[in-house]
Design a protein around this motif. Structure first.
Motif, PDB file in Angstrom:
ATOM      1  N   TYR A 307     -63.119  -8.840  17.962  1.00 21.86           N
ATOM      2  CA  TYR A 307     -64.141  -8.195  17.136  1.00 21.86           C
ATOM      3  C   TYR A 307     -64.581  -9.164  16.036  1.00 21.86           C
ATOM      4  N   ALA A 308     -65.896  -9.182  15.774  1.00 18.89           N
ATOM      5  CA  ALA A 308     -66.439 -10.035  14.717  1.00 18.89           C
ATOM      6  C   ALA A 308     -67.584  -9.314  14.024  1.00 18.89           C
ATOM      7  N   HIS A 309     -67.615  -9.436  12.702  1.00 15.25           N
ATOM      8  CA  HIS A 309     -68.720  -8.920  11.892  1.00 15.25           C
ATOM      9  C   HIS A 309     -68.884  -9.900  10.737  1.00 15.25           C
ATOM     10  N   GLU A 310     -69.759 -10.887  10.938  1.00 14.22           N
ATOM     11  CA  GLU A 310     -69.866 -11.988   9.989  1.00 14.22           C
ATOM     12  C   GLU A 310     -70.277 -11.529   8.602  1.00 14.22           C
ATOM     13  N   GLU A 311     -71.131 -10.532   8.500  1.00 12.39           N
ATOM     14  CA  GLU A 311     -71.576 -10.064   7.180  1.00 12.39           C
ATOM     15  C   GLU A 311     -70.415  -9.510   6.360  1.00 12.39           C
ATOM     16  N   GLU A 312     -69.428  -8.950   7.030  1.00 16.16           N
ATOM     17  CA  GLU A 312     -68.266  -8.399   6.329  1.00 16.16           C
ATOM     18  C   GLU A 312     -67.076  -9.353   6.345  1.00 16.16           C
ATOM     19  N   GLY A 313     -67.280 -10.549   6.898  1.00 17.73           N
ATOM     20  CA  GLY A 313     -66.204 -11.537   6.913  1.00 17.73           C
ATOM     21  C   GLY A 313     -65.070 -11.196   7.852  1.00 17.73           C
ATOM     22  N   ILE A 314     -65.378 -10.501   8.950  1.00 18.51           N
ATOM     23  CA  ILE A 314     -64.345 -10.065   9.888  1.00 18.51           C
ATOM     24  C   ILE A 314     -64.479 -10.850  11.190  1.00 18.51           C
ATOM     25  N   ARG A 315     -63.382 -11.454  11.615  1.00 19.76           N
ATOM     26  CA  ARG A 315     -63.326 -12.084  12.928  1.00 19.76           C
ATOM     27  C   ARG A 315     -61.858 -12.234  13.310  1.00 19.76           C
ATOM     28  N   PHE A 316     -61.479 -11.538  14.379  1.00 18.10           N
ATOM     29  CA  PHE A 316     -60.091 -11.637  14.828  1.00 18.10           C
ATOM     30  C   PHE A 316     -60.025 -11.272  16.307  1.00 18.10           C
ATOM     31  N   SER A 317     -58.916 -11.618  16.914  1.00 14.23           N
ATOM     32  CA  SER A 317     -58.669 -11.267  18.308  1.00 14.23           C
ATOM     33  C   SER A 317     -57.278 -10.676  18.436  1.00 14.23           C
ATOM     34  N   VAL A 318     -57.092  -9.843  19.459  1.00 13.94           N
ATOM     35  CA  VAL A 318     -55.800  -9.213  19.720  1.00 13.94           C
ATOM     36  C   VAL A 318     -55.426  -9.506  21.166  1.00 13.94           C
ATOM     37  N   ASP A 319     -54.252 -10.088  21.363  1.00 18.68           N
ATOM     38  CA  ASP A 319     -53.722 -10.346  22.702  1.00 18.68           C
ATOM     39  C   ASP A 319     -52.491  -9.477  22.917  1.00 18.68           C
ATOM     40  N   ARG A 320     -52.287  -9.100  24.140  1.00 14.55           N
ATOM     41  CA  ARG A 320     -51.198  -8.192  24.459  1.00 14.55           C
ATOM     42  C   ARG A 320     -50.019  -8.975  25.022  1.00 14.55           C
ATOM     43  N   VAL A 321     -48.851  -8.769  24.437  1.00 13.35           N
ATOM     44  CA  VAL A 321     -47.631  -9.399  24.945  1.00 13.35           C
ATOM     45  C   VAL A 321     -47.137  -8.554  26.118  1.00 13.35           C
ATOM     46  N   PRO A 322     -47.034  -9.124  27.316  1.00 13.22           N
ATOM     47  CA  PRO A 322     -46.826  -8.321  28.527  1.00 13.22           C
ATOM     48  C   PRO A 322     -45.383  -7.882  28.777  1.00 13.22           C
ATOM     49  N   PHE A 323     -44.800  -7.160  27.815  1.00 18.38           N
ATOM     50  CA  PHE A 323     -43.490  -6.568  28.034  1.00 18.38           C
ATOM     51  C   PHE A 323     -43.672  -5.110  28.478  1.00 18.38           C
ATOM     52  N   ALA A 324     -42.840  -4.658  29.395  1.00 20.07           N
ATOM     53  CA  ALA A 324     -42.927  -3.281  29.899  1.00 20.07           C
ATOM     54  C   ALA A 324     -42.164  -2.349  28.961  1.00 20.07           C
ATOM     55  N   THR A 325     -42.821  -1.949  27.895  1.00 18.16           N
ATOM     56  CA  THR A 325     -42.176  -1.118  26.883  1.00 18.16           C
ATOM     57  C   THR A 325     -42.659   0.325  26.987  1.00 18.16           C
TER      58      THR A 325
END
Length: 427
Positions: A307-325
């Motif tokens: 997700y990114a929103h440059e006007e609000e200074g937001i930019r990040f990514s989320v990756d999933r760690v593939p453990f079967a929890t």
């Protein structure tokens, strides 16, 4: 006994403020406060006008704020949840014709019996495959995957239906007819429209819903016939008080039934997890594959969300760690240099471990500077945000108990459903 054309004039003060008592001696239990405000300042009402005021009171009743109905409107229930709900409703729907038969047994005039006979014939006189009961069984089978012959009714369901039938059989007809008309039939159009909206949001096809559409279309005529029976008793002492008390009694019983169903839905979601915990069932074989337990390289994570929103200074990514929890859920969050994550709050707890970079983490009014090796705890419902302050991305290992909260909190249930549809990942 014929229906009055205008009806007697009734005192609103005595009519709309008293909870009422059945002639059999059992107190009619009103719904808990807060009660709706005073309906009108008019000092007296005809019988027909009072029935209209009962409709106004019904529209504003706390019954409509039931947690189950809120979950329906917000789309928080899945197909499996509706399978539980309507498997229990099957007993009420199967018994409802007996309510009309009980009213008919008390009718004193041919006109009253004819009205109820016509109401019953509209449903039972159809071809068997077109009757509402057949439509409902097809809805259960084809729409929800429920075998009607194998339903086990809960004690709370049996109590609700038994109380309704006992009222129709044992209460004075003035009270019994108001109980059915104002406390059950008058709910149908609005109640069923809420159910239909929720079912459609749960991806139950519209072709499986003719049962609801039939009842919503037929309800005005059925209600008119039942209200005529109610009005035929308007000359009786205490009639207005009994009408109000009967409606309140029906709504109280139905509201308790809905609350019990909502609790059963939550229990159904949690039960498999709790049983595995109690039964000491391991989630892995005796000698699990090391790759299912050990992640040597964080580059092996699965891309999940950006997700990114440059006007609000937001930019990040989320990756999933593939453990079967089951309960824990692990993600790798990367915040771009000079940017931040969204300021959000969650139903789950979270532990943030800083892997790389420098930054600041905000947790409900408190901010802490963080560096590699630091850990930050984020309580449930605490607004939180992470910001990268160095020349490189701030990388956080985020561990939550989302596997639990997605089962018990409506918003998280909906979020998990939507993410599964969008990404194919079964959270």
């Amino acid at each position: 006994m014929s229906q009055p054309s205008a009806g007697p004039v009734l005192s609103l003060t005595s009519v709309m403020t008293q909870p009422g008592v059945l002639e059999s001696g059992s107190t009619l239990r009103p719904s808990p406060p807060p009660r709706p405000p005073s309906l009108t300042a008019v000092p007296a009402l005809t019988a027909e006008a009072l029935v209209e005021q009962l409709h106004v009171k019904l529209a504003a009743h706390p019954f409509w704020d039931s947690p189950l109905l809120k979950a329906c409107r917000r789309g928080h229930l899945a197909r499996e949840d509706y399978a539980l709900v309507f498997s229990q409703y099957a007993l009420l729907l199967g018994t409802s014709p007996r309510f009309l038969h009980a009213l008919m047994a008390q009718c004193e005039t041919e006109t009253e019996r004819a009205r109820l006979t016509q109401t019953l014939w509209e449903e039972m006189g159809m071809a068997p495959e077109k009757r509402p009961s057949a439509l409902f069984h097809r809805f259960l089978r084809d729409g929800l995957g429920v075998n009607a012959d194998r339903i086990q009714f809960q004690d709370a369901t049996r109590y609700f239906v038994r109380e309704c039938l006992d009222t129709c059989l044992g209460a004075p007809q003035a009270c019994a007819s108001a109980f059915v008309a104002m406390g059950l039939e008058a709910l149908v159009p609005r109640l069923y429209s809420i159910f239909v909206d929720g079912l459609l949001q749960a991806n139950v096809s519209d072709r499986h819903l003719p049962f609801f559409y039939w009842h919503m279309a037929a309800s005005p005529a059925r209600l008119h016939s039942l209200e005529a029976l109610v009005l035929s008793h308007a000359h009786e002492p205490g009639w207005a008080d009994m009408c109000l008390g009967a409606m309140e009694r029906a709504l109280h019983l139905h509201g308790n039934f809905l609350e019990g169903l909502f609790e059963a839905v939550q229990h159904r979601r949690l039960q498999p997890l709790l049983e595995r915990i109690q039964d000491r069932v391991p989630l892995t074989p005796e000698h699990p594959d090391p790759s299912t337990l050990h992640l040597e390289d964080l580059s092996q994570v699965l891309s999940f969300y950006q997700y990114a929103h440059e006007e609000e200074g937001i930019r990040f990514s989320v990756d999933r760690v593939p453990f079967a929890t089951e309960v824990l859920e692990t993600h790798l969050v990367r915040v771009a240099p000079g940017h931040a994550t969204e300021l959000r709050e969650h139903a789950h707890e979270a532990l943030l471990v800083v892997m790389e970079g420098q930054g600041r983490v905000h947790v409900r009014g408190t901010e802490v500077e963080v560096k590699p090796g630091d850990a930050v705890f984020v309580p449930r419902w605490a607004p939180n945000q992470a910001r990268s302050l160095g020349p490189e991305a701030l990388t956080l290992l985020r561990v939550t108990d989302h596997g639990l909260t997605r089962l018990v909190h409506g918003e998280e249930v909906l979020r998990a459903i939507r993410l599964k549809r969008a990404t194919g990942v079964n959270l």
